[in-house]
Design an enzyme around this catalytic site. Sequence first.
Site, PDB file in Angstrom:
ATOM      1  N   SER A  10       0.695  -1.099  -0.091  1.00  0.00           N
ATOM      2  CA  SER A  10      -0.026  -0.132   0.089  1.00  0.00           C
ATOM      3  C   SER A  10       0.817   1.200  -0.075  1.00  0.00           C
ATOM      4  CB  SER A  10      -0.753  -0.090   1.187  1.00  0.00           C
ATOM      5  OG  SER A  10      -2.011   1.049   1.237  1.00  0.00           O
ATOM      6  N   HIS A  60      -8.045  -5.174  -0.483  1.00  0.00           N
ATOM      7  CA  HIS A  60      -6.639  -4.508  -0.163  1.00  0.00           C
ATOM      8  C   HIS A  60      -5.970  -5.037   1.005  1.00  0.00           C
ATOM      9  CE1 HIS A  60      -3.559  -1.427  -0.842  1.00  0.00           C
ATOM     10  NE2 HIS A  60      -3.898  -0.935   0.412  1.00  0.00           N
ATOM     11  N   ASP A  61      -6.426  -5.430   2.070  1.00  0.00           N
ATOM     12  CA  ASP A  61      -5.917  -5.613   3.309  1.00  0.00           C
ATOM     13  C   ASP A  61      -5.312  -7.221   3.241  1.00  0.00           C
ATOM     14  OD1 ASP A  61      -6.100  -3.465   4.685  1.00  0.00           O
ATOM     15  OD2 ASP A  61      -7.708  -4.378   6.236  1.00  0.00           O
ATOM     16  N   ARG A  68     -11.749   6.731   9.042  1.00  0.00           N
ATOM     17  CA  ARG A  68     -11.348   5.639   9.427  1.00  0.00           C
ATOM     18  C   ARG A  68     -12.500   4.644   8.622  1.00  0.00           C
ATOM     19  NH1 ARG A  68      -6.780   2.503   9.181  1.00  0.00           N
ATOM     20  NH2 ARG A  68      -6.983   0.741  10.336  1.00  0.00           N
ATOM     21  N   ASP A 107      -8.305  -6.518  -4.511  1.00  0.00           N
ATOM     22  CA  ASP A 107      -8.180  -5.155  -4.274  1.00  0.00           C
ATOM     23  C   ASP A 107      -9.372  -4.180  -4.898  1.00  0.00           C
ATOM     24  OD1 ASP A 107      -7.213  -2.820  -3.254  1.00  0.00           O
ATOM     25  OD2 ASP A 107      -5.277  -3.605  -3.423  1.00  0.00           O
TER      26      ASP A 107
END
Length: 392
Positions: free
Chosen positions: A173, A370-371, A242, A340
């Site tokens: 990332s 993505h994580d 967040r 992602d």
Amino acid sequence: MTVVGGTDAGTTVREDGVPRVAGIGELELESGFRLPGVRIAYETWGTLAPDGSNAVLVEHALTGDTHVATGRARPGAPEAERRAAQSGGWWEGLVGPGAAIDTDRWFVVCTNILGGCYGSTGPATPAPPEVDPQGRPWGSRFPLVTVRDCVHAEAALADALGIDAWRLVIGGSMGGARALEWAVTYPDRVRACAVVAACAQSSAEQLAWGQAQKLAIRQDPHFRGGDYYDGPPPVTGLGLARRIAHITYRSADELHHRFGRSPQADEQVIDTHADGRGRYQVESYLDHQASKLAGRFDANSYLAVNETLMSHDVARGRGTLEEALSVTSCEWLVAAVDSDRLYLPHESDVLAAALPGDVRRHTLTSPSGHDGFLIETPQLGKLLVETVLREH
């Protein structure tokens, strides 16, 4: 360089995962602003070889820290220091004894990004006397820091640690953006580069997500233009930022299978008025992620590192992407997460195609979005060993 906490890399007592802070002096930023008294926080694992040939730099993501893996403090260290060193890291399983990045073989360094809030100079740190004689935090006066600026700061730290070149620079990332910038800014100092779930420049959609997060914080009544340190912090805005970000970090399929439309336990989602209803499970999940970050991160630092990520464009001022990358001479691992939706696999294809030589894009298979770059450590470790960390 001055070092606060821990011991220097060359001492006989090995300490792993112990926070240290190095003073690197004044740093001229890409904007021309001269940032005085810069301090960079970092942790190390392993032992640096006498010729410095086994150094690996691990770059964290947006709200990450320096604690990439479990470590160990020196004998007799304070209990809090020992507990912190022995706690699990954010890339556990990828870095450590016997792992793909084997700390019994490699000397691993992880730095806290300039502008962060885990020991490096950032908005929450006291400004030097020449800026503020009262020593108040930088706050709204903290300048814009680019990815390129962060790499220059890390290069100064590497100099002080006696590291002329990195055997590997790796990041996912935002960490991938920093790793890529390292290979282009200092091509003679990077032997191999691993760019995971990242791309050559922040896309328009990524900029749009970044702006939404920025405005969420700035519109919090407690933000006060960024100078809130003598009052309540803007945790509501930070929590909203967040939530926005975390939705992009996970895949739609994962959210569906984990939560669906189920209500949170003992909460009624159908009520007389919408503002009186309970939460769906996915809403509770986002509330939890927001609360966790608000409890450990500074809102101004979030804005600072968010702007740093938005600045990411490895070709800025260097011609075309192919021209910018042509100066590199390292080995490459470019990997994308197949689910992602923030850093699309196609963007990794663009990067790989623009690199000199025949570089292919590898894939991490994950339902997590993505994580997945943090979660799928066995896959990523296997790729590292087969490509950039293979025996020569």
